[in-house]
Design an enzyme around this catalytic site. Structure first.
Site, PDB file in Angstrom:
ATOM      1  N   ARG A   1       0.861  -1.189   0.000  1.00 34.87           N
ATOM      2  CA  ARG A   1       0.000   0.000   0.000  1.00 34.87           C
ATOM      3  C   ARG A   1       0.900   1.242   0.000  1.00 34.87           C
ATOM      4  O   ARG A   1       2.097   1.129   0.235  1.00 34.87           O
ATOM      5  CB  ARG A   1      -0.942   0.009   1.196  1.00 34.87           C
ATOM      6  CG  ARG A   1      -0.246  -0.021   2.537  1.00 34.87           C
ATOM      7  CD  ARG A   1      -1.270   0.140   3.683  1.00 34.87           C
ATOM      8  NE  ARG A   1      -0.580   0.115   4.970  1.00 34.87           N
ATOM      9  CZ  ARG A   1      -1.168   0.270   6.142  1.00 34.87           C
ATOM     10  NH1 ARG A   1      -2.478   0.460   6.224  1.00 34.87           N
ATOM     11  NH2 ARG A   1      -0.471   0.238   7.260  1.00 34.87           N
TER      12      ARG A   1
ATOM     13  N   GLU B   1      -3.223   7.339   6.570  1.00 32.02           N
ATOM     14  CA  GLU B   1      -1.842   7.385   7.065  1.00 32.02           C
ATOM     15  C   GLU B   1      -0.868   7.865   5.992  1.00 32.02           C
ATOM     16  O   GLU B   1       0.069   7.151   5.608  1.00 32.02           O
ATOM     17  CB  GLU B   1      -1.419   6.023   7.618  1.00 32.02           C
ATOM     18  CG  GLU B   1      -2.241   5.638   8.843  1.00 32.02           C
ATOM     19  CD  GLU B   1      -1.795   4.344   9.511  1.00 32.02           C
ATOM     20  OE1 GLU B   1      -1.028   3.598   8.892  1.00 32.02           O
ATOM     21  OE2 GLU B   1      -2.201   4.101  10.657  1.00 32.02           O
TER      22      GLU B   1
ATOM     23  N   CYS C   1       8.946  11.344  -2.599  1.00 32.42           N
ATOM     24  CA  CYS C   1       8.998  10.568  -3.837  1.00 32.42           C
ATOM     25  C   CYS C   1       9.928  11.280  -4.804  1.00 32.42           C
ATOM     26  O   CYS C   1       9.953  12.512  -4.865  1.00 32.42           O
ATOM     27  CB  CYS C   1       7.584  10.452  -4.407  1.00 32.42           C
ATOM     28  SG  CYS C   1       7.499   9.768  -6.065  1.00 32.42           S
TER      29      CYS C   1
ATOM     30  N   GLU D   1      -7.730   5.151  14.897  1.00 30.26           N
ATOM     31  CA  GLU D   1      -7.397   3.736  15.060  1.00 30.26           C
ATOM     32  C   GLU D   1      -6.747   3.576  16.436  1.00 30.26           C
ATOM     33  O   GLU D   1      -5.741   4.221  16.721  1.00 30.26           O
ATOM     34  CB  GLU D   1      -6.416   3.271  13.972  1.00 30.26           C
ATOM     35  CG  GLU D   1      -6.939   3.440  12.550  1.00 30.26           C
ATOM     36  CD  GLU D   1      -5.975   2.907  11.489  1.00 30.26           C
ATOM     37  OE1 GLU D   1      -4.940   2.316  11.869  1.00 30.26           O
ATOM     38  OE2 GLU D   1      -6.252   3.101  10.295  1.00 30.26           O
TER      39      GLU D   1
HETATM   40 ZN   LIG Z   1      -3.717   1.910   9.846  1.00 30.25          ZN
END
Ligand SMILES: [Zn+2]
Ligand SMILES: [Zn+2]
Ligand SMILES: [Zn+2]
Lengths: 643, 643, 643
Positions: free
Chosen positions: C102, C141, C150, C312
């Site tokens: 991811r 995130e 990048c 979270e």
């Molecule tokens: Zn997470």
């Protein structure tokens, strides 16, 4: 019997005959040649130069030596890399690697397969019926130097085909890998990549399948060579030389191609690389830890369906570890006897003479670069003499089965959950505990028949398949399972009924959660057994009354009938207690051996092999007939008696 | 005399005159300018802007300062990298590196050569007869930032030509490298690659030749610049600034292009990077270890055929080590006096004023960013005053010769056999032992004339050439050889008669095997000398009776007449004992100095330099005439007397 | 209120209704869905499959739950990567990264922006007015897995535009970066590269601007998503979930796009990764260090302008640290209460049910993979019940302001000067010292209004801007500045008047030099405060009489009126002494709390949260009315009272 690795192409032809004579004098029977000689067999594309090898084989044969021919595919010539760069491997960083070392090839490359088949076929046609050629070694040390896994376009293509064969439909692959997680789903097999240069982690099942593919690829490549050889040969064996404690490929799978297993034994280099407990790295620096070769002897005896060779035996200091001690006097002989005691058919030394140039110039041999017989050569000669006087019985079944599984290493590596809980460390420490109790060990794979074993030990096992479950159920004796056993399905997922998965049929408990702790945080365990655990620790749900508990009251060690489950990676104290307990339950006699002493039965013979620093008394029954050495076993010495 | 590095392009032109005035006030004689100024001299291709530099030189000259012009080739401008990306280096990972730092060029690139020659020629034509310009510094710190070795296509092409010149035929190359090993053989020079991205290791001789090529390439590139300068200049010197303890290139070779050697001395940064024994990293954190600059002073005095400068002298904290302490008060002066005592002609501080921006903004200077004279500036001024009052004799020959060889570093690195046995560590520890006994040391290369030395020390020497053998035979005094001496032929192979190769003519012994052990496994040595060794340990065959033996009875220290061989990498105790023994044999007077004290003779002058934490008494004869300081030498202070 | 993260696409639709029912039973109010579901929403380009999500939202809504929709852009589908490889990020090594994990995207890619805008718009159009959808979480995130920066061509292009907007002319850029140093000058913005693969170091200002660009790029990308959502939605909030102690992007900047801040709290994983003093890594292994979540709660409350969620919350062991302990019983409840006490509006657990497959299969959840409510689930239910009975006041201002600045982290990292002096370590240790004194802390940015604070603490601050100076001048109470404060200009240069730059207006002292020492070299400090410092140490010029001096007489601690300056990175003793001193000067009452105890006021409520191993007495006034727990606070328990 004894053998030696020989590279005649590296020495003047004038030396060959004398080398052969001296090999016989030392007591050598088998001579491996040609394994890295492609550039001498075919210096330019299609220009074959086999005459020198003809001559070598003739000379060796005339001297009474039997030849093992290596296929030279671990070191293709420069012209091949230049003409077809796609034969070169691509590493995990995406870099095409280059000629100049060895094992730089892509075993998924069709061009490399074709070139390999061609050179092997040429050799097989020429030597496949040569009476001096006893057999063949395919390639050399598959996977060495991080070469087992390749990320080339060809590997990716091969992987896709492999996946298609395994899963049939991409939907099945998506389900198996759980690609719905993180939107990793594939619309076709053509969309699947090799799992590298991924951000965050790749899916564990993706990594596992790529490792399976890579291992299968090596097996298939070896099979292709073996088939090519067999198509043109008669009465010649085919083997390949594996490496010790090397888990990138599954030799049990690869062994379908071979008549027996071989492996290359370099105890000191591997001992230097291990982190051994306490002062063992020093105590065993010049002898090697006894169980480093010991485990691999048992492992490759199993892989070889009872038959194995040491294809390369360390003859003195090696060149590739961070520290390269000299073996103590006697060690070359002791290693040889250890392998023979564990069932080796041939121990072949690497190499006949130390080569003064190139990468391995600091690697010792039976002879020094100045052609004087070195200490290892003298010890080999001693073994040859002893062996001639001592007929060996065939190996017999051991009382203990150790269940080993390569996929478990891969699973543990791809989803570690703990920096310290590695398959290699748990395997070696549990094996050592058994060996330290004087017990012989057979290595078995999950699903193998365990009915003849008083004790089966499963240090950990990633997946408990139906077949493994059946074999555990039908095991003849006590079974001990370590932590993380049955933790995954074949698709690398948590079983629906939680770990240990199917094993719950045999021992009714569930792993409700796992914690992994820093090494400095042991959790005390007390009860029927005591000690501590913590690198890996499971919280168990069960109606069983635990045999021992962690100090927070959670169960640590369980039994249900003959089946025992240890819910922690044990410290040495707990490991010793648990092993003593199950050995007792199994009704096996055992006694803790002096440090460094190992016992091994081979038929009616019992060997006592002393790797420790002190002389010991061989634990032989009164009146035992010693056929090698005597009751007092000096350091680096061996004794054997018949019962 | 003193100098300073100055970057007028980084400051308003309005400051230049005052800077020049204050330089004179501090006592500066030489000013290095322009070394990184290419983008200001030629902001766009062909647009030359030399006027500002004309003005700088005129201002400095008018103030009585002499200019050292740096060629700006270590930092080519962005337009060059964009127009010709092939001027950028390719690293061992195969990555083309990018503009934005320095030393990012490929010294094998024909385009970069051409551009370098062009800009240097332009400068030389303009300033080659300028009376204010004393001389030239070619480029800057060749090899810094891992730039000595480049893997570009141009480097590969250059390497192939170099090999063709060296070997003539590819057969000769194959023989020299031992490419028959692992089928590495080449069919033509065009097939040879740079040794990177190889699987397993490249052949050691391949690595060694590529390092030789890379070192030669740097030398040739510097020679090209020097030739270009000399073609257009008159009465101006040419030098380049090397680095301390930097072994990627051979400055002795490179020095063919230069009139004298220069080097850049940053004691604290290097001391932080070293792992020094015991508490030395702390004791010497703010002074630097005395032998870090000391060794390089002796080394570059030798490389410079007796003549050297410190081109850059640390003036305060630096910015590039992991920890950057502030030198204790007095250290800038002490380092300066140390260099002068060891023969430096000029000590030039880096830099005039701390620049508040860019990569080195945390690097101190003689002046702070707010233009206040910093502590280093005051100390420089003090040296200038002292120096004016103290005429220095020319340096004289030392009693001890230390034989140093760059190829030995390469050999040791490319075939280590032990993680801890490095050339740098053995060289520095042996040098330190000699210096701790108060002895002056001359650095010599193998083959140099040793007839004038009471003691020659060879810590280790990869290859003993015919010339080296002759010089050892003709050495005037005692010779001590360390382990691994003579271990290789010029082609990086084990000598046919085993190590120490040709040295067996002088001391009849053979190294039958080598073992290397973990640091925690010392092997005790006792006899005429005592201590322990083990990081590198040799098993000797000889009819000589050893002067000391390892505790397993093997010989450790041998002598044959004046020639002494130590078969181990010694621990500090054994090193001290061996050195004391040979110093005694050589008839040299010596006494162990207090920690951190160093002595150095220069003609009739003896200097006592106190790097230690406590005041010491200078070991001057009674009645010595102190011309600098006095008998009690405070920490970070220096004394000098005439005898 | 409580929430939970839910991935319905990973479970059979038949389970959804029962999941919803049980969520309500546990006391959940908010359910986050869809954040990684792109491949299920659009399995092939343009083939939209939103029906399942319609159904999920309907089911959750019907059960009385409110939905938080995640945009799925952190995990684009494989077809996008294959069709447009330019959406994939390029790392610092220049490697295009690959699909399979991811966050592998390039947030500078126009294609990726367009695709992101498209999928977000489609979702917003469909659900922007859905009454069950409470709001949106943009992406997930940002920056995780080293993805904040990048080096793609698109990033380089974006960076050039950003530079042009910032500097206007390339001359201004050259001046700001100091490119005259090392001839780094640019002739146009088109010549500027991303700062990677540079030899030696890139210019610090170059690195800083690229980090600024990268952080801005993330902010802009989030803004684009938020704008897209808002254009189609009504009465729905927009947030994104940041990470704890993650400094690659500036959430204060990014927060312009969002209604409140969210962050993801995983205390144990982060505690394992930190090197905590003494035995804290063991003591807090199963509780987490209290200030790891505590700091981020205060930090994101500030970033969120007073409003934040835990999006979270760790519910049990995680899977990604080197060691993954199980939280002690009670910790999930304690972390939840800690966040609520510090002002969290919602605490949302990650995740509803442990998924048995893929990368996070070893990550616990409120429910086990076998759908049994796990310990974390039970604790969440307990909090829900307690919360229903306990109305919370709004958070009030704390007595202490802690000034935090992301650019300081970047400055410290890009020009470290010391391996050990990191922003994260100084920030956490100073925060912990304040918390250990029982003081509540508000996080502020430089330039924020400090007038209401009795004490302002500035552990270090790279640049003192005009705005920051003004706010310090107008601070209501005592101010403490740590070392390296004001060390740089906004262009990453040393201020013309030397550090602390503009701060000299408030406290007249200059940093004349800096030294950084190995950790084992503390420099003792004595005076009004005592202890030691040395990882970073400044030499001060000032007419002020220091309050404490280093043992070499140099000043270590200064005050000028309310302004205090500490010229060292303090050891724990010195830090405690300095903090006690300024707390006293500020007139704040404080007392050192027992280890692991933390206090937090929220309106009239005071919470006592016990992370320590022993029961403690809550420091409540006599007769305090306990509304949660009681005066004796057990380990892993919480008490609250009203005053
Ligand atoms: Zn997470
Ligand atoms: Zn081998
Ligand atoms: Zn320099």
């Amino acid at each position: 019997m004894l053998g030696v690795c020989y590279y005649p192409e590296q020495w003047p032809a004038a030396m060959w005959a004398e080398d052969a004579r001296r090999m016989r004098e030392v007591g050598i029977s088998f001579v491996r040649v040609a394994e890295f000689a492609w550039s001498r067999l075919e210096p330019r594309p299609g220009e074959l130069r086999f005459e020198w090898l003809d001559e070598v084989i003739a000379i060796l044969g005339a001297a009474g030596l039997r030849v093992v021919l290596g296929t030279p595919t671990a070191t293709p010539p420069k012209w091949l890399a230049d003409r077809s760069p796609e034969v070169l491997m691509v590493d995990a960083q995406g870099r095409r690697r280059r000629h100049g070392g060895r094992r730089h090839t892509d075993l998924s490359s069709p061009v490399f397969w074709e070139e390999s088949r061609r050179i092997v076929a040429l050799m097989a046609e020429r030597y496949g019926r040569d009476p001096h050629v006893a057999g063949w070694q395919v390639d050399n040390e598959f996977g060495c130097h991080d070469s087992a896994v390749c990320y080339s376009p060809a590997a990716e293509a091969g992987f896709r085909l492999w996946l298609e064969r395994r899963y049939g439909t991409v939907e099945a692959l998506n389900a198996a890998w759980g690609t719905v997680f993180w939107s990793m789903e594939y619309g076709s097999f053509a969309e699947v990549d090799a799992p590298h240069l991924v951000v965050a982690d790749a899916a564990p099942a993706h990594l596992l399948d790529f490792q399976r593919y890579s291992s299968d690829r090596i097996a298939a490549y070896g099979q292709m060579q073996a088939d090519t050889i067999r198509a043109a040969s008669r009465d010649q064996f085919v083997t390949t030389n594996f490496m010790g404690m090397f888990f990138e490929l599954d030799p049990f799978d690869a062994m379908r191609a071979y008549d027996f297993a071989s492996w290359d034994s370099y105890p000191l280099g591997h001992t230097d690389r291990l982190t051994l407990p306490g002062d063992e790295n020093q105590v065993f620096a010049r002898t090697g830890h006894p169980d480093v070769p010991g485990f691999s002897n048992d492992f490759y005896r199993a892989a070889g369906r009872g038959r194995f060779w040491i294809m390369e035996q360390q003859p003195g200091p090696v060149n590739w570890a961070e520290h390269n001690p000299a073996p103590l006097p006697g060690m070359v002989r002791l290693w040889t006897w250890q392998a023979l005691a564990q069932g080796a058919e041939v121990v072949s030394y690497f190499r006949w003479r130390q080569v003064p140039y190139a990468q391995e110039q600091m690697h010792a041999a039976l002879n020094r670069p100045d052609d004087r017989l070195d200490r290892g050569g003298h010890e080999a000669a001693q073994v040859a003499r002893e062996l001639a006087a001592l007929p060996l019985d065939p190996p017999a079944r051991a009382p203990v089965a150790l269940v080993v599984d390569l996929e478990t290493e891969w699973i543990t590596r791809f989803l570690p959950q703990s920096r310290e809980f590695t398959y290699k460390s748990i395997l070696l420490s549990w094996y050592t505990e058994l060996r330290g109790l004087g017990l012989d060990v057979d290595v078995l794979r999950p699903g193998d028949d365990l009915s003849g074993y008083a004790l089966t030990v499963v240090p950990t096992l990633g997946t408990v398949s139906e077949a493994a479950l059946a074999s555990f159920r039908d095991a003849g004796g006590v079974v001990l399972y370590g932590p993380r056993t049955g933790a995954k399905t074949a698709d690398f997922a948590i079983p629906p009924n939680l770990p240990p998965g199917r094993l719950q049929d045999l021992i009714p408990l569930k792993v409700a959660r796992v914690e992994t702790l820093r090494p400095e945080m042991p959790v005390a365990v007390a009860g029927t057994v005591a000690g501590a655990g913590g690198l890996w620790r499971e919280f168990i749900e069960s109606d069983l009354e635990p045999l021992a508990r962690f100090d927070d009251g959670e169960g640590a060690f369980y039994a249900a009938g003959r089946h025992h489950y240890l819910a922690a990676c044990p410290d040495p104290t707990l490991l010793a207690a648990v092993m003593a307990y199950v050995v007792g339950e199994a009704g096996l006699e055992s006694a803790r051996l002096p440090r460094g002493l190992r016992l091994q039965r081979r038929g009616s013979l019992t060997f006592a092999l002393n790797f420790g620093p002190d002389a010991v008394e061989a634990p032989a029954p009164a009146g035992a007939a010693f056929v090698l050495g005597g009751r007092r076993v000096a350091p680096q010495d061996v004794a054997a008696w018949r019962c």
